[in-house]
Motif scaffolding. Structure first.
Motif, mmCIF file in Angstrom:
data_model
loop_
_atom_site.group_PDB
_atom_site.id
_atom_site.type_symbol
_atom_site.label_atom_id
_atom_site.label_comp_id
_atom_site.label_asym_id
_atom_site.label_seq_id
_atom_site.Cartn_x
_atom_site.Cartn_y
_atom_site.Cartn_z
ATOM 1 N N GLU A 71 0.618 -1.093 -0.223
ATOM 2 C CA GLU A 71 -0.232 0.114 -0.094
ATOM 3 C C GLU A 71 1.394 1.292 0.345
ATOM 4 O OE1 GLU A 71 -0.385 -2.708 1.887
ATOM 5 O OE2 GLU A 71 -2.501 -3.598 1.625
ATOM 6 N N TYR A 102 -5.584 1.658 -3.452
ATOM 7 C CA TYR A 102 -3.589 1.033 -3.123
ATOM 8 C C TYR A 102 -3.388 -0.411 -4.114
ATOM 9 C CZ TYR A 102 -3.979 4.387 0.680
ATOM 10 O OH TYR A 102 -4.508 5.412 1.832
ATOM 11 N N PRO A 127 -5.149 -6.842 7.133
ATOM 12 C CA PRO A 127 -6.466 -6.284 7.345
ATOM 13 C C PRO A 127 -7.507 -6.475 6.672
ATOM 14 C CG PRO A 127 -5.404 -4.484 7.063
ATOM 15 C CD PRO A 127 -4.456 -5.787 6.803
ATOM 16 N N CYS A 128 -7.643 -6.970 5.313
ATOM 17 C CA CYS A 128 -8.232 -6.981 3.753
ATOM 18 C C CYS A 128 -7.931 -7.761 3.449
ATOM 19 C CB CYS A 128 -8.292 -5.456 3.534
ATOM 20 S SG CYS A 128 -6.808 -5.518 2.316
ATOM 21 N N GLN A 268 -8.376 5.511 10.168
ATOM 22 C CA GLN A 268 -7.698 5.261 9.186
ATOM 23 C C GLN A 268 -6.935 6.086 8.014
ATOM 24 O OE1 GLN A 268 -9.697 1.742 7.698
ATOM 25 N NE2 GLN A 268 -8.748 2.037 5.864
ATOM 26 N N ASN A 269 -6.699 6.139 7.123
ATOM 27 C CA ASN A 269 -5.449 6.195 6.647
ATOM 28 C C ASN A 269 -6.108 7.922 5.699
ATOM 29 O OD1 ASN A 269 -5.451 3.090 4.431
ATOM 30 N ND2 ASN A 269 -3.752 4.208 5.941
ATOM 31 N N HIS A 348 -12.376 5.574 2.850
ATOM 32 C CA HIS A 348 -11.753 5.012 1.306
ATOM 33 C C HIS A 348 -12.748 4.307 0.533
ATOM 34 C CE1 HIS A 348 -8.873 3.902 -1.755
ATOM 35 N NE2 HIS A 348 -8.621 2.541 -0.986
ATOM 36 N N GLY A 350 -13.645 1.326 -1.913
ATOM 37 C CA GLY A 350 -13.531 0.247 -2.612
ATOM 38 C C GLY A 350 -12.798 -0.663 -1.030
#
Ligand code: SF4
Ligand code: SF4
Lengths: 401, 352
Positions: A71, A102, A127-128, A268-269, A348, A350
């Protein structure tokens, strides 16, 4: 950006190195060290690994593996304004446009051989789903054998720790087999010691951010811990942490603390491509992001005599791993400890694990008196970004605070 | 009559990696939950538009009170969407206890050992929630019952593929769904009758002779999809679907080892979905199935936003192309078809 990423990192390190020598500031040093990590991907003294985002970098450090999480590549491409062409390439190949950008950017980058070829590919089930799939797909595209960490869910139990520690053992043997590097317990002990040292300093830094007003700007700790993780276990990590702490203390001592009317939590990001949201928030509303969700040391010090166990516990109890309750509790704790007035979740596009949780996060924070807004942006893909619309929504939110 | 109407205590499940034998042994009828095809928008407000439409459809049912009859619900971490569904379930249907079963991805002995430990927690939860004792004997009995049912379903698939029975794919999908919503004994009775009738139909020699299709995908559970292809003269002869042949692919758990260990091993080694393996592994298994079944074409129906499948699709598509198989890829939204879909289906059938 073209296909010469090595030249990019060399250039970055060269120019930042000079600036750091002139004046060592925290952000500068972090960017410089990040560039050096990028350089390691092309340095024969290091084994080269592309990894999942929350893997134990201390182990890589102890084995001279230069590692970046995939990422990071997407974020870097977005940051340099060049993600769009890689995203378009991946989509043209048939990669779903509904997934995480990402990952899509990474697939585009791998297709265009932007990063050369790794020796190691280390993914994790957290995490995904998309992160691991991307590692496995890159493995297929590059012909490199991958390794997968299967991460159990909290609560922590002995059998889960043992299982994950056993997997770390397999991972070190995989690294040894593919690169000839050796796992040495004494190096791991040193890596754990430095990781603990850096964590302690970062904790102190975070404590300062809880002050009102916080001696930082909204961007001081932008993407901080997620990138800082790459330096954990090395002297550079300690140096970066110390510089951040020193800079922040200096601001406090000088009395020139940036003013703030509103204190915000970022979920988060961050948005990785250039945008004006943060400046707008600061200038128009005196709002400051005082804490990012992922800037949080939630684990105990690693036992230097048994560091792998501590790393396993850290990975199992990561807030994005497993069911949501743990993450909600942490968000609530951060909101209280940093006395925030509101929270922003870019939501984010997706990111299933985040998008599926957003209403629950909103409800949970609201119950603690903290409103949260979901922005609905793609943090890596600037092609559908309409800043005017986002600012209009944010305006309504800020006026409500 | 539904189980609810008959007053049979039921527990819901969603993902094929749920060892439903444990629910059956707890005295519950294990019911695979399928969702509402029409959306009222409630689920969108609770999750996000970009979450798996199957999960959203189930959430829609849950939010509408239609799953209140369940005595419990078991979720897995099969995907991010299901993991989040578990989180949201607990606030939407607080009166129906929920359990999240973490399924390892590794199918080796270490993975099976870890899974057996999670199954022990699942069993404890079931005992407490349903106020019962799950003895090893009960578990073995349930394991035998489901092994029989799965064997019969797999036998039905073989007979369909070979033409020994005349059973359209749409009917097979309905049977599979019913088998996953009915206690195993009753499901087996129903299945045996269906197979006998299909055998009799085959004897008349009137079976459809059009193009033979393999239907692949994820939680594609709508028989209408197969029916649409059948209405244009094609026959769906086999499938690679979560609620289809993947359900019957679990081999009989080893009777000579402790039942939870046996279940853990058997489930981790069943025919995998892309969550469990990489694109090459999945594609090569599919190609082997295609070589054995010899369909004229493959229809991939993937529910939107399913990362496990969609991230792999370009590679799977290429693998099928290299194997010389004609493939139609459809991204579905869990509603029953559309005019555009019908046009694509017809166009595809014309090429084979
Ligand atoms: S943004 Fe979400 S989907 Fe993307 S890498 Fe992060 S956790 Fe995974
Ligand atoms: S179809 Fe895909 S996203 Fe939906 S529940 Fe199944 S695995 Fe998850």
């Amino acid at each position: 950006m073209d296909t010469n990423l090595k030249a990019y990192f060399d250039g970055l390190v060269g120019s930042l190195g000079k600036k750091v020598a002139e004046q060592k500031t925290a952000r500068r040093l972090l960017a410089y060290e990040t560039g050096r990590i990028g350089q390691k991907l092309f340095d024969d003294n290091y084994a080269h690994a592309w990894t999942g985002v929350f893997v134990p970098f201390e182990i890589f450090r102890a084995m001279d593996v230069g590692a970046v999480f995939i990422e990071f590549v997407g974020a870097m491409l977005a940051g340099t304004g060049s993600s769009a062409s890689f995203l378009a390439d991946a989509e043209g190949f048939g990669y779903t446009g509904d997934g995480c950008a990402y990952h899509r950017a990474m697939i585009g980058a791998a297709r265009k051989e932007l990063l050369g070829k790794p020796q190691l590919l280390i993914g994790a089930t957290t995490p995904c789903d998309g992160g691991l799939k991307t590692i496995l797909n890159v493995a297929r595209m590059t012909g490199v054998e991958p390794f997968t960490l299967d991460i159990p869910y909290p609560p922590v139990t002995k059998d889960k720790i043992d299982w994950l520690v056993g997997q770390y053992g397999e991972m070190t043997r995989y690294i040894e087999r593919l690169t000839g590097k050796k796992y040495a317990p004494e190096r791991m002990r040193e890596s754990a010691r430095l990781s603990n040292k850096a964590s302690a300093i970062v904790k102190e830094l975070y404590e300062l951010c809880k002050l009102r007003p916080a001696p930082i700007t909204s961007d001081t700790l932008r993407n901080f811990q997620i990138v800082f993780a790459l330096l954990m276990g090395g002297e550079e990590g300690v140096d970066v942490a110390e510089t951040f702490l020193a800079d922040t203390r200096a601001i406090l001592d000088s009395g020139a603390v940036p003013p703030e009317k509103h204190r915000l939590l970022w979920v988060q990001n961050r948005i990785q491509f250039k945008n004006n949201i943060i400046t707008w928030l600061e200038e128009k509303y005196g709002a400051k992001i005082v804490v990012d969700e992922l800037n949080h040391i939630y684990w105990d010090d690693l036992d230097e005599d048994n560091p792998l166990e501590g790393l396993a516990i850290r990975q199992i109890t990561h807030p994005l791993n497993g069911p949501l309750e743990h993450r909600l509790a942490i968000l609530d704790k951060l909101a209280r400890e940093y006395s925030v007035d509101g929270a922003i979740n870019p939501s984010h596009w997706g990111c299933r694990q985040n998008c599926g949780a957003r209403q629950a996060m909103k409800d949970s924070l609201r119950a603690s008196g903290v409103p949260m807004i979901n922005l609905d942006v793609d943090c890596v893909d600037p092609r559908n970004y309409f800043e005017g619309q986002i600012l209009t929504r944010l305006q309504g939110f800020m006026e409500m605070l | 009559m539904t189980l609810e109407q008959e007053g049979i205590a039921s527990a819901g499940w969603f993902c094929g990696y749920t060892p439903i034998e444990i629910l059956d042994a707890a005295g519950m009828a294990p019911v695979r939950i399928t969702g509402e095809r029409a959306s009222s928008g409630v689920a969108d407000s609770l999750m996000h538009t970009n979450i798996c439409p199957y999960v959203k459809a189930c959430l829609e049912s849950a939010a509408g009170g239609k799953l209140d009859f369940l005595k419990g619900a078991v979720f897995t971490n099969g995907c991010d969407a299901q993991r989040r569904f578990y989180d949201i379930w607990r606030s939407v249907v607080p009166d129906v206890p929920a359990f999240l079963l973490a399924v390892p991805r590794r199918g080796d002995d270490a993975g099976a050992l870890a899974f057996a430990a999670r199954l022990a927690e699942f069993k404890d939860w079931a005992e407490e929630t349903f106020e019962t004792q799950i003895t090893d004997d009960k578990l073995r009995e349930s394991i035998r019952a489901y092994a029989k049912l799965r064997k019969a379903l797999a036998g039905m698939d073989d007979a369909r593929e070979s033409g020994e029975i005349d059973m359209p794919g749409s009917r097979a999908m309905e049977i599979y769904l019913e088998a996953q919503k009915t206690p195993p004994g009753a499901a087996l009775d129903m299945l045996e009758k269906e197979i006998a009738a299909a055998k009799a139909r085959a004897a008349t020699g009137n079976a459809a002779k059009g193009p033979r299709l393999l239907l692949a995908g994820n939680m594609t559970d709508d028989p209408e999809l197969a029916r649409m292809f059948e209405s244009y003269g094609a026959t769906v002869v086999s499938d690679a679907l979560c609620a289809g042949s993947r359900f019957s692919s679990t081999a009989p758990p080893d009777p000579d080892i402790p039942p939870l260990k046996a279940l853990a091993r058997a489930y981790l080694r069943k025919s995998p979905c892309p969550r469990m393996v990489d694109a090459d592994d999945y594609a090569s298994r599919l190609v082997r199935k295609i070589e054995a079944t010899k369909p004229d074409g493959v229809v991939f129906h993937i529910l939107k936003f399913c990362d496990a499948h969609l991230y792999d699709m370009p590679f799977i598509r290429d693998a099928l192309r290299s194997a010389g198989v004609r493939t139609l890829i459809i991204e579905g939204d869990y509603t029953s078809g559309s005019g555009q879909l019908a046009t694509r289906a017809q166009a595809f059938l014309e090429t084979i």
